[in-house]
Write a protein that holds these residues in place. Structure first.
Motif, PDB file in Angstrom:
ATOM      1  N   ASP A  89      74.784  -2.062-118.363  1.00 44.21           N
ATOM      2  CA  ASP A  89      73.835  -0.179-118.256  1.00 44.21           C
ATOM      3  C   ASP A  89      75.208   1.205-117.702  1.00 44.21           C
ATOM      4  O   ASP A  89      74.529   2.075-117.837  1.00 44.21           O
ATOM      5  N   GLN A  90      76.584   0.168-116.659  1.00 43.81           N
ATOM      6  CA  GLN A  90      76.928   1.420-116.691  1.00 43.81           C
ATOM      7  C   GLN A  90      78.219   1.838-116.866  1.00 43.81           C
ATOM      8  O   GLN A  90      79.232   2.505-116.695  1.00 43.81           O
ATOM      9  N   VAL A  91      78.702   1.487-118.043  1.00 42.37           N
ATOM     10  CA  VAL A  91      80.224   1.570-118.753  1.00 42.37           C
ATOM     11  C   VAL A  91      80.049   2.793-120.133  1.00 42.37           C
ATOM     12  O   VAL A  91      81.119   2.669-120.383  1.00 42.37           O
ATOM     13  N   LEU A  92      78.942   3.430-120.472  1.00 43.97           N
ATOM     14  CA  LEU A  92      79.384   4.105-121.245  1.00 43.97           C
ATOM     15  C   LEU A  92      80.269   5.887-120.664  1.00 43.97           C
ATOM     16  O   LEU A  92      81.110   6.064-121.614  1.00 43.97           O
ATOM     17  N   PRO A  93      80.100   5.797-119.418  1.00 45.13           N
ATOM     18  CA  PRO A  93      81.786   6.962-119.403  1.00 45.13           C
ATOM     19  C   PRO A  93      82.730   6.284-119.383  1.00 45.13           C
ATOM     20  O   PRO A  93      83.870   6.793-120.324  1.00 45.13           O
ATOM     21  N   VAL A  94      82.788   4.708-119.005  1.00 42.25           N
ATOM     22  CA  VAL A  94      83.971   4.324-119.571  1.00 42.25           C
ATOM     23  C   VAL A  94      84.600   4.920-120.934  1.00 42.25           C
ATOM     24  O   VAL A  94      85.533   4.463-121.769  1.00 42.25           O
ATOM     25  N   PHE A  95      83.814   4.369-121.939  1.00 42.41           N
ATOM     26  CA  PHE A  95      83.700   4.309-123.333  1.00 42.41           C
ATOM     27  C   PHE A  95      84.193   5.817-124.021  1.00 42.41           C
ATOM     28  O   PHE A  95      84.703   5.494-125.022  1.00 42.41           O
ATOM     29  N   HIS A  96      83.895   7.197-122.848  1.00 40.76           N
ATOM     30  CA  HIS A  96      83.921   8.292-123.352  1.00 40.76           C
ATOM     31  C   HIS A  96      85.488   8.191-123.450  1.00 40.76           C
ATOM     32  O   HIS A  96      86.172   9.101-123.607  1.00 40.76           O
ATOM     33  N   CYS A  97      85.968   7.781-121.959  1.00 38.99           N
ATOM     34  CA  CYS A  97      87.182   7.894-121.474  1.00 38.99           C
ATOM     35  C   CYS A  97      88.225   7.293-122.449  1.00 38.99           C
ATOM     36  O   CYS A  97      89.401   7.628-123.298  1.00 38.99           O
ATOM     37  N   MET A  98      87.756   5.987-123.415  1.00 40.65           N
ATOM     38  CA  MET A  98      88.661   5.398-124.379  1.00 40.65           C
ATOM     39  C   MET A  98      88.283   6.512-125.542  1.00 40.65           C
ATOM     40  O   MET A  98      89.951   6.743-126.093  1.00 40.65           O
ATOM     41  N   ALA A 124      79.781  14.583-110.085  1.00 39.40           N
ATOM     42  CA  ALA A 124      79.447  13.719-112.006  1.00 39.40           C
ATOM     43  C   ALA A 124      78.435  14.657-112.372  1.00 39.40           C
ATOM     44  O   ALA A 124      78.326  14.718-113.355  1.00 39.40           O
ATOM     45  N   THR A 125      77.342  15.230-111.927  1.00 39.85           N
ATOM     46  CA  THR A 125      76.102  15.756-112.207  1.00 39.85           C
ATOM     47  C   THR A 125      77.226  16.862-112.661  1.00 39.85           C
ATOM     48  O   THR A 125      76.368  17.723-113.505  1.00 39.85           O
ATOM     49  N   GLN A 131      77.265   8.969 -97.456  1.00 39.02           N
ATOM     50  CA  GLN A 131      77.582   9.890 -98.053  1.00 39.02           C
ATOM     51  C   GLN A 131      78.428  10.155 -99.498  1.00 39.02           C
ATOM     52  O   GLN A 131      78.814  10.989 -99.859  1.00 39.02           O
ATOM     53  N   ARG A 132      79.685   8.853 -99.200  1.00 41.29           N
ATOM     54  CA  ARG A 132      80.384   9.533-100.255  1.00 41.29           C
ATOM     55  C   ARG A 132      79.985   8.797-101.240  1.00 41.29           C
ATOM     56  O   ARG A 132      80.272   9.365-102.813  1.00 41.29           O
ATOM     57  N   VAL A 133      78.783   8.603-101.865  1.00 40.53           N
ATOM     58  CA  VAL A 133      78.390   7.941-102.444  1.00 40.53           C
ATOM     59  C   VAL A 133      77.503   8.862-103.448  1.00 40.53           C
ATOM     60  O   VAL A 133      77.865   9.865-104.602  1.00 40.53           O
ATOM     61  N   VAL A 134      77.288   9.877-102.715  1.00 41.08           N
ATOM     62  CA  VAL A 134      75.982  11.034-103.046  1.00 41.08           C
ATOM     63  C   VAL A 134      77.161  11.554-102.857  1.00 41.08           C
ATOM     64  O   VAL A 134      76.594  12.240-104.039  1.00 41.08           O
ATOM     65  N   SER A 135      78.349  12.092-102.460  1.00 45.19           N
ATOM     66  CA  SER A 135      79.368  12.874-102.696  1.00 45.19           C
ATOM     67  C   SER A 135      79.965  13.404-104.408  1.00 45.19           C
ATOM     68  O   SER A 135      79.527  14.045-104.807  1.00 45.19           O
ATOM     69  N   ASP A 155      80.425   6.471-112.189  1.00 47.33           N
ATOM     70  CA  ASP A 155      80.094   8.393-111.736  1.00 47.33           C
ATOM     71  C   ASP A 155      81.983   8.843-111.701  1.00 47.33           C
ATOM     72  O   ASP A 155      82.186   9.772-111.852  1.00 47.33           O
ATOM     73  N   GLN A 156      82.658   8.176-110.890  1.00 49.31           N
ATOM     74  CA  GLN A 156      84.239   8.178-111.020  1.00 49.31           C
ATOM     75  C   GLN A 156      84.691   8.703-112.714  1.00 49.31           C
ATOM     76  O   GLN A 156      85.102   9.255-113.101  1.00 49.31           O
ATOM     77  N   TRP A 157      84.600   7.807-113.486  1.00 49.92           N
ATOM     78  CA  TRP A 157      84.505   7.651-114.451  1.00 49.92           C
ATOM     79  C   TRP A 157      83.867   8.376-115.214  1.00 49.92           C
ATOM     80  O   TRP A 157      83.999   9.721-116.101  1.00 49.92           O
ATOM     81  N   VAL A 158      82.688   9.016-114.723  1.00 47.17           N
ATOM     82  CA  VAL A 158      81.947  10.075-115.275  1.00 47.17           C
ATOM     83  C   VAL A 158      82.658  11.703-115.065  1.00 47.17           C
ATOM     84  O   VAL A 158      82.961  12.591-116.187  1.00 47.17           O
ATOM     85  N   CYS A 159      83.258  11.955-114.073  1.00 44.93           N
ATOM     86  CA  CYS A 159      84.167  12.706-113.608  1.00 44.93           C
ATOM     87  C   CYS A 159      85.605  12.750-114.257  1.00 44.93           C
ATOM     88  O   CYS A 159      86.004  13.918-114.639  1.00 44.93           O
TER      89      CYS A 159
END
Length: 1515
Positions: free
Chosen positions: A836-845, A719-720, A710-714, A785-789
């Protein structure tokens, strides 16, 4: 020589017995035994002629020689201690003795006068062979049997002959796959097959029948290991087993001899050799047997079949005299294709495609589709590269429409489709899928397949690569379904009446949707995995196909019927969707399937390039989705927030629900966002519930699987929501002030790893196992998803980010207001997350690095370095590399980062430069990397402002090396890389005819687009802006320095080499920059430009240098004084470069346009031109005369009185050159230089445009086609806008229509044009590059030099054309060979090659005594046609389908030999100009000779034939 030696010995002794006895005494050396053989053969010839002397003495002497000398010698060679040659004898000499001794023994057996000696010798050798023993003994026994065996009598010695034959066959077939390495035993087996069996075949039908019986014995093994030895035996006996009519078949010719053509096992062996043999020699033997059988069948004319068919398959071979011509053409094409493919060079497929098509067509017509079925099934037995599968698919698609394939064929095509997926070339993969679908529509018998079979087959296609809605392929498929709708086969079920139900597409699709929605009894989906997407994709595609087919039917009637049909199809779906929010008891599996189908319907309609966004079907689908939005959104809200997702498998459901939610948001935004709509009511509760779940779990509760899921779903839901809000500002739910949501997200512990949950008491073993195995992926998705937020927060509140940590004592948003800590966490995330999951980290950088670069440079550099390591590691991963690279470039090369780094000139500045060069280096092996970098940088430098002229390039100036490298970028690809690019261009040129071009986005990753981007960027700069002006001046200086460094590194370089291309690109860019140069700047660089004119450059570079000098003098006439100084150098320094400056004077009328007083300039020019008109160098005189003609015409027009005294001299000189008698070299060259485009058609000012610089001039100057950049590419590249006020893209039409000239030295370029216009070449080369063709229209004449004749040399009428060769070693060797054998001339592509040291080392001064003529490749067609009119026969040295054996060809006296390129051979367009192709017969496995060796063999054969003719005439 042998006959002379034997005659000499016999003349010295009247009694041959004495002579034989003398030779048999002493050491058995090779020379002694060979002399004995010569003598015995001479005596044997004399005996046959009846002049043998004493009838009894000679047989007795022969028996004595055999018994007393040869037999003991051979026993010694077989390893017996009875004596023999020196045991230390080398193997070569030992075999020499063995061959000579066995040949002498054969003569003894024939001279002995009876059969006893031969039979005794065969018996002894056979015993040795059967007994085994050392390999040397077996070899000697085989040699004895091969020599003496033919002396046996077919009838009397029949049993012995049969035993020998069986032993030889057993030995020959023993060379199977049991031994891993070749050894002595295998050599002996090949000796038995190659020498012994053919020798025994001379004994007549008994021996042949024995061999044949052993080969076709029912119990004989026929595995792959036996194919090679069997084909060896068959090819050795081919002349006996496949005899031509009237051929001499030796003793026993009246006996029945087996006909191999009528035996099925023979053809299966040949088939196995063609299809499965691992070595080229075995395949070559199989092709030889096939060709021999075809030739024999054609000669005999009688009908033939390969015996009774086995099972239901067709005959492997049959012949009918009625269809002789068709069968001959069929088998000739088949053998040609097999020979062509043997070269293992993929690009040769294209020229033989028409023959492959005819092969298919005939096979289909004769075999009713069985051939095509087997062919397609064979295609599935191996993995294919992109290019062969593409062209084989294209050949299948071109087979005329027929009912050739049933369900098996459709399944085989589906398997071939799966084979296309392994290639990384997406465009080629998509094109192959298009052709395979067209093949199915053309060849499948619809009565033998059902709609279900067709829909399953269509699912093998990737809709995003080929079958996109709205493409031509989709339309073609709809039309095929419409035409054949009532013809498809029936399913097993019948209608309620018991009668077969007529298949209907609409009925099938309606039933398909109903079955999809309805679950089987007992399945609810509560405890199962989410359903597979396959069924949803299939149903969505068939629904849309059926709707579009209905649209075709009602195209000219009411459109409402289409809408009604769609409603009928989707009513069950819509009914289920409307119940989702209220029916709590609906099975989860059914709900999931409905949402999958809804999503796939929307996605299939919205494919890129499909053109279906605004059609009625898409509008109707949107209305369906909107009507169900409330129910669907309530269902999604309940599922995501009410703890209903509790297992790892439920995370797939979570992703499905969020994808549907995102799609619904997009639909509502398109039609207009309203606060009261259902989506608005869902987003806020979803966000609040997700935060509540995360806070509850953080309160310290035990981490069970359900709570952790449920934590992962939330987190995924948050993020969405953040992504939706970030992309659509209309969805902003709060004010700009940080609210509870923002504070919660900013306070989350970053990179917090979810603790693995404890197993629950009631959980199943499968759930625990799944959770344990996939927990790492779950944690990665949670961190992602954390880094997307966080990236959403950083972009929204970027103004709150401080430049250092100490600026905010009590942060409200810790992740935003403590950037250094957040960036440090980002580094940690890069080490934890998969690639394949590093894109949001690059966006934060991207947000953080510009803020911290000044205060925390080392941390920023570490971040950049870590990100680059990830990108480098991904370079071989096609799917995720490009998105990650784009995000990396956006944060490392952000304008703010570049500006700050350049300002502080610290580690970040140098790290950025280092990565920049590494990316350029990576582009050499991964095309498109530099494109991403240069496109982003150029856009970020200019697009940020509305008025480009006001943009400051202060940051770009510090990185001008990037623009410099882009302007000269372009690698010389390996042949396989260039081939792939050529084929991709070929597919792109098909346009919308190939659906792959429509649905696959053109990524513009070609190397050309790097230079196009840089050039368009430079075109947008304005000289009125000081920062622009300084940037362009700095770039121009760097370009000139680059040209100078290249010239110094390689003072001499080959045409189209990397150095040539670099220099060419440098001067192209300088021409683009020229309008921004003012007089002050030109004062700084004019000397370097003039100095470049003194360097010995290739022709294309000379044209660019001359052009820019003309433009400078036209715009700034004050530089004429410096220009005149260029003629003041010593003649030694000017001998190779003065023509450049004389060419400039040929455009003096343009130079003087802006000069009011032209007479002084004309006087100065006239003096200089007259001076060089008397040069001893012919080329310089020619250029000077061309300039003189121009200058003098201007003088006469202006009536310059001071020059009247020179009128008579100048007029007489010009009249003399204009009216010189004859058609010699001087007159032709004078005509050529005047007609050359640079002097006759080119206007330096009016033709100044991008098209001339990058396309027309490179083409006309002979540059390789890789360097031609069509103007269409500039317009298609929209990343950089075009300057509306910059109207110099298109060149005047007259220059575009010109063809390459032949006057100035030019590079060897590829032939342009399309070869596709030729449906089928009359002759094809077996290894050529496709789609290249050229037809220049220029007059050429070969001018023979006369100095050779003056030396008294005798020369032939042979012309050797080597214009296609490019290696100096080959050219030098050919020059030497031509001179030695007296060729009349050697034609070269460029006379400059004679200065090469490698050429001179091979030619050893031959070029001084041999007439050399320059004819460039673009002019070869005209040259060959001209020589034909002069009576020459044009002979190609090439292997082609119609080539003649060299030993069978008689050379005419006037012969012209055309030699092919070292790698590509003779191009297809030149093969069509040949009168005959001659090939050198080959016995080995290697397929080709060195071109110099091939040329030398033909030159010698021509010379030999001419010597024989002249010798016969004199006698």
């Amino acid at each position: 020589m042998e006959r002379v030696l034997a005659e000499t010995l016999l003349s010295q002794s009247r009694d041959p017995r004495v002579l034989l006895g003398a030779l048999c005494r002493g050491e058995a050396s090779a020379e002694r035994v060979e002399t004995l053989r010569f003598l015995l053969q001479r005596l044997e010839d004399a005996e046959e002629r009846g002049g043998g002397g004493d009838a009894g003495a000679l047989p007795e002497a022969a028996r004595e020689v055999a018994a007393g000398f040869l037999v003991p010698l051979l026993r010694g060679l077989r390893g017996r201690p009875a004596g023999g040659p020196d045991p230390d004898l080398p193997p070569r000499d030992r075999r020499r003795v063995l061959r000579a001794a066995t040949a002498a023994l054969r003569s003894c057996a024939r001279l002995a006068g009876g059969p006893q000696l031969a039979a005794a010798l065969v018996e002894e050798a056979l015993r040795d062979l059967v007994a085994g023993g050392p390999a040397a003994g077996a070899e000697a026994a085989v040699e004895v049997l091969a020599a003496v065996g033919p002396c046996l009598r077919p009838r009397e010695d029949g049993p012995l002959l049969e035993r020998v034959t069986q032993a030889a066959l057993a030995l020959a077939l023993g060379a199977d796959g049991e031994r891993d390495e070749a050894g002595p035993a295998e050599d002996t087996a090949e000796l038995a097959a190659g020498r012994l069996l053919p020798a025994l075949g001379q004994c007549g039908g008994a021996a042949l029948r024995a061999v044949w019986a052993g080969l076709v014995a029912a119990g004989a093994p026929s595995g792959p290991g036996r194919v090679g030895p069997r084909l060896l035996v068959l090819s050795a006996l081919a002349e006996r087993l496949l005899p031509e009519p009237g051929a001499d078949r030796g003793p026993g010719a009246d006996e029945e001899v087996p006909d191999a053509r009528r035996c099925g096992r023979f053809w299966r062996t040949v088939q196995a050799g063609l299809a499965r043999a691992p070595d080229a020699l075995t395949r070559k033997r199989a092709r030889y047997l096939l060709q021999r059988a075809v030739e024999v069948s054609a000669e005999r004319g009688a009908p033939c079949a390969c015996g009774p068919r086995e099972g239901t398959g067709p005959s492997l071979f049959w012949w009918s005299e009625k269809k002789k011509d068709e069968l001959l053409k069929f088998w000739e094409n088949y053998i040609l294709i097999m020979e062509t493919l043997e070269g293992n060079q993929i690009h040769v497929i294209k020229p033989v495609l028409p023959k492959l098509n005819s092969l298919f067509e005939y096979a289909v017509s004769e075999e009713n589709g069985s051939f095509l079925l087997k062919f397609i099934q064979k295609m599935t037995s191996r993995h294919w590269c992109a290019i062969p599968i593409l062209f084989l698919s294209k050949a299948l698609a071109n087979v005329p429409r027929c009912k050739a394939l049933g369900i098996e064929g459709l399944l085989a095509l589906r398997d071939v489709l799966q084979r296309t997926m392994i290639t990384h070339q997406i465009l080629l993969r998509g094109a192959a899928q298009c052709y395979l679908l067209q093949t199915a529509m053309n060849l499948v018998d619809v009565e033998k397949v059902t709609l279900s079979d067709v829909s399953t087959f269509l699912m093998s296609l990737r809709q995003e690569e080929s079958l996109g809605r709205g493409t031509s392929l989709w339309t073609e498929l709809c039309d095929w379904l419409r035409v054949n709708e009532s013809c498809f086969g029936q399913a097993s079920a019948c209608s309620p009446t018991g009668l077969p139900e007529i298949p209907s597409l609409n009925a099938y699709v309606k039933n398909l949707v109903q079955e999809y929605i309805t679950l089987p009894a007992g399945e609810t989906g509560e405890d199962c995995f989410m359903p597979d997407w396959f069924e949803a994709k299939l149903v969505a595609m068939m629904v849309l196909l059926a709707v579009d087919v209905e649209g075709m039917k009602t195209q000219y009637s009411e459109k409402r019927r289409t809408q009604n049909v769609l409603r009928i199809f989707l009513d069950p779906l819509l009914d289920s969707l409307l119940k989702l929010g209220t029916n709590a008891y609906m099975p989860v599996l059914r709900a999931d399937r409905c949402l999958q189908l809804l999503l796939k319907l929307l996605h299939t309609c919205m494919l890129t390039g499909s053109g279906a966004r605004d059609d009625e079907v898409f509008t109707l689908l949107q209305s369906f989705a909107m009507s169900a939005t409330e129910s669907v959104s309530d269902f999604i809200l309940r599922r995501l927030t009410m703890n209903e997702l509790s297992s790892v498998s439920d995370l797939d459901r979570c992703r499905l629900y969020l994808m549907v939610l995102t799609e619904l948001i997009n639909i509502h935004l398109k039609v207009g966002w309203k606060r009261g709509n259902p989506i608005w009511r869902v987003i806020s509760p979803l966000k609040n519930a997700s935060i509540r779940h995360l806070q509850e779990i953080d309160s310290g509760q035990e981490p069970t699987l359900a709570r952790q899921i449920q934590r992962v779903v939330s987190m995924a839901a948050l993020a969405t929501v953040c992504e939706a809000v970030d992309q659509k500002p209309e969805l902003q739910l709060d004010s700009l002030e940080p609210g509870p949501t923002e504070r919660f997200l900013a306070s989350l512990p970053l990179n917090h790893t979810l603790q693995k949950p404890h197993p629950e008491e009631h959980s199943s073993f499968s759930e625990d196992s799944a959770a344990s195995q996939g927990w790492g992926k779950v944690v990665a998705q949670y961190i992602h998803d954390q880094w997307v937020c966080l990236s959403f927060l950083l972009r929204k509140y970027h103004t709150l980010i401080p430049s250092s940590e100490g600026d905010v004592p009590d942060p409200v948003l810790p992740a935003v207001q403590m950037p250094a800590r957040t960036l440090q966490s980002a580094l940690g995330a890069l080490t934890v997350l998969p690639s394949d999951q590093v894109l949001p980290v690059f966006h934060c950088m991207k947000v953080l690095v510009p803020k911290l670069l000044t205060s925390s440079e080392s941390l920023c550099v570490e971040s950049i370095d870590m990100a680059w390591k990830i990108i480098s590691a991904l370079s071989n991963t096609q799917l995720i590399f490009w998105s990650n690279l784009k995000a990396f470039v956006q944060f490392v090369f952000d304008t703010k980062v570049l500006t700050i780094a350049a300002k502080i000139k610290g580690q970040a500045y140098f790290k950025t430069k280092e990565i920049m060069y590494k990316m350029i280096e990576m582009s050499a092996i991964k095309t498109g990397v530099f494109n991403t970098l240069i496109s982003y940088c150029c856009k970020s430098w200019i697009v940020s402002a509305s008025d480009v002229s006001q943009v400051s390039l202060s940051s770009a100036k510090n990185y001008s090396e990037l623009i410099l490298e882009a302007c000269i970028f372009g690698t010389v690809f390996r042949r396989d890389q260039r081939l792939i690019q050529d084929v991709q261009t070929y597919i792109e040129n098909l346009g919308h005819d190939c659906a792959a071009n429509t649905v696959i986005e053109n990524t513009k990753r070609e190397d050309h687009y790097v230079r196009i981007c840089a050039v368009k960027f430079l075109c947008l700069l304005h000289g009125s802006n000081m920062s622009h002006k300084l940037f362009m001046e700095d770039l121009a200086i760097k370009l000139l320095d680059k040209d100078e460094s290249v010239s110094k590194s390689r003072t001499r370089y080959y045409v189209n080499s990397q150095q040539h291309r670099l220099k060419n690109r440098v001067w192209q860019t300088l021409l683009v920059l020229f309008p921004s140069f003012d007089q002050n700047f030109l004062n700084r660089i004019i000397d370097k430009i003039f100095q470049a004119g003194f360097i010995n450059n290739q022709a294309s570079i000379k044209y660019f240098i001359e052009w820019i000098i003309i433009l400078i003098l036209h715009k700034f006439p004050q530089f004429l004084l410096k220009f005149w100084d260029c003629f003041s150098y010593g003649e030694e320094n000017l001998k190779t470069s003065i023509c450049t400056f004389l060419s400039v004077l040929s455009h003096l009328d343009i130079i003087t346009q802006n000069i009011p007083e032209k007479k002084p300039v004309l006087k100065k020019a006239l003096v200089i031109v007259l001076q060089w008109s008397f040069s001893h160098n012919f080329s310089i005189r020619l250029y000077a005369l061309a300039a003189l003609k121009k200058v003098w015409s201007m003088c006469k027009a202006l009536c310059v009185e001071e020059l009247e005294s020179l009128t008579s001299v100048i007029e007489s000189s010009l009249n003399q050159v204009e009216n010189m008698p004859g058609t010699g070299n001087a007159k032709k060259n004078w005509q050529r230089i005047q007609e050359h485009f640079f002097f006759a058609n080119f206007h330096p000012v009016q033709d100044y445009c991008l098209e001339t610089i990058f396309y027309i001039l490179p083409r006309l100057s002979g540059m390789v086609e890789d360097e031609w950049i069509a103007i269409g590419k500039f317009t298609r590249f929209t990343d950089i806008p075009s300057d509306a006020g910059f109207q110099w893209y298109l060149s005047p039409a007259h220059l575009c229509e010109l063809k390459p000239g032949d006057w100035a030295q030019q590079d060897v370029g590829s032939h342009s044009g399309e070869a596709d216009s030729h449906s089928e070449w009359t002759d094809v080369q077996k290894k050529i590059i496709p789609w290249k063709n050229n037809a220049p229209d220029l007059d050429l004449e070969l001018v023979f030099q006369d100095r050779v004749a003056k030396l008294g040399k005798s020369i032939s009428r042979l012309i050797v054309v080597a214009s296609l060769l490019d290696k100096p070693t080959n050219l030098g060797g050919l020059c030497r060979t031509c001179e030695v054998f007296g060729a009349s001339a050697l034609v070269l592509g460029s006379l400059q090659c004679v200065r090469d040291k490698q050429f001179q080392g091979l030619s050893v001064s031959a070029e001084q005594w041999l007439p050399l003529v320059e004819v460039k490749p673009p002019q070869l067609i005209d040259f060959l046609q001209q020589k034909k009119t002069e009576g020459y026969t044009v002979i190609g040295v090439e292997q082609t389908a119609k080539s003649v054996d060299l030993t069978q060809y008689s050379f005419p006296e006037r012969s012209l030999l055309l030699l092919g390129n070292e790698r590509e051979g003779i191009p297809a367009n030149l093969i069509q100009q040949l009168d005959v192709c001659v090939e050198i017969p080959q016995q080995g496995i290697i397929r080709s000779l060195n071109v110099h060796v091939s040329g030398a063999l033909l030159i010698w054969e021509y010379t030999r034939q001419q010597l024989l003719r002249h010798g016969g005439a004199e006698s």
